[in-house]
Enzyme design. Structure first.
Site, PDB file in Angstrom:
ATOM      1  CE1 TYR A 114      -4.000   2.151   0.764  1.00  0.00           C
ATOM      2  CE2 TYR A 114      -2.456   3.307   2.212  1.00  0.00           C
ATOM      3  CZ  TYR A 114      -3.673   3.249   1.542  1.00  0.00           C
ATOM      4  OH  TYR A 114      -4.559   4.302   1.641  1.00  0.00           O
ATOM      5  CB  VAL A 117     -10.821   9.135   5.555  1.00  0.00           C
ATOM      6  CG1 VAL A 117     -12.172   9.835   5.477  1.00  0.00           C
ATOM      7  CG2 VAL A 117      -9.702  10.075   5.113  1.00  0.00           C
TER       8      VAL A 117
END
Length: 204
Positions: A111, A144
């Site tokens: 990632y 988030v």
């Protein structure tokens, strides 16, 4: 475009907020070149002027992570730029990276690599603004409250490390703060090749 059919619910919500807008939902895979080409060839009532590449996953399958988080961004940007060029229109592309695109996230190296790639790729197009009126920008939020982050927290292997990282950055960021930063990258003409970070500690 999204693999999740709930995209239709999101579109209905957006239409209620923006009744004059024309939104065409597409259920599909952003790593599928044919599906993406079809989506970007969809007839519109006006020239394409905004592209947002925001699909993202994480986890142990590093090849899938790179395909969704980096390769699909390159594909979406390329197709968007090609259409803007063909239609001779000014426009802006906003690619969603992450704070992991600026600093290592040791519990998910693939990632991290993908998001670093998105940052570097997005910064390569500053020359398009004076020549063609097209800007490419990058948004790097911290954590988030999204299904991706919830999946991280529920992961038996990565959950503890994920929670520690989120806590170290002051908790999760409200979506409205991220969407506001996204709109700033679209509307502010001074943002060209910009990399905008969003954290609870430092704001935008």
């Amino acid at each position: 475009m999204d693999l999740n059919p709930k995209i239709f619910d999101v579109v209905e919500e957006l239409k209620s907020k923006y009744p004059d807008s024309k939104i065409i939902p597409v259920v599909g895979d952003v790593t599928d070149m044919k599906a993406m080409e079809e989506a970007f060839s969809t007839p519109l009532s006006q020239p394409l002027s905004i592209v947002g590449n925001c699909a993202g996953i994480g986890g142990m399958d590093w090849q899938k992570t790179l395909n969704v988080d980096l390769n699909a961004v390159i594909l979406g940007t390329s197709l968007g730029l090609a259409r803007m060029k063909a239609e001779k229109t000014d426009g802006v592309v906003v690619n969603i990276s992450s704070m992991a695109g600026l600093a290592p996230m040791a519990f998910d190296p693939a990632y991290t690599a993908a998001k670093h790639g998105v940052v570097g790729y997005s910064r390569c197009f500053q020359h398009l603004a004076p020549k063609r009126g097209i800007r490419v920008n990058c948004l790097c939020p911290a954590f988030v409250d999204t299904p991706l982050v919830q999946g991280l927290l529920n992961d038996p292997n990565l959950g503890a490390a994920g929670k520690q990282a989120i806590d170290s950055l002051g908790g999760m960021i409200p979506m409205d703060v991220v969407s506001g930063a996204f709109m700033d990258l679209i509307e502010n003409q001074e943002h060209n090749g910009a990399v905008l970070t969003v954290t609870n500690q430092g704001g935008v």
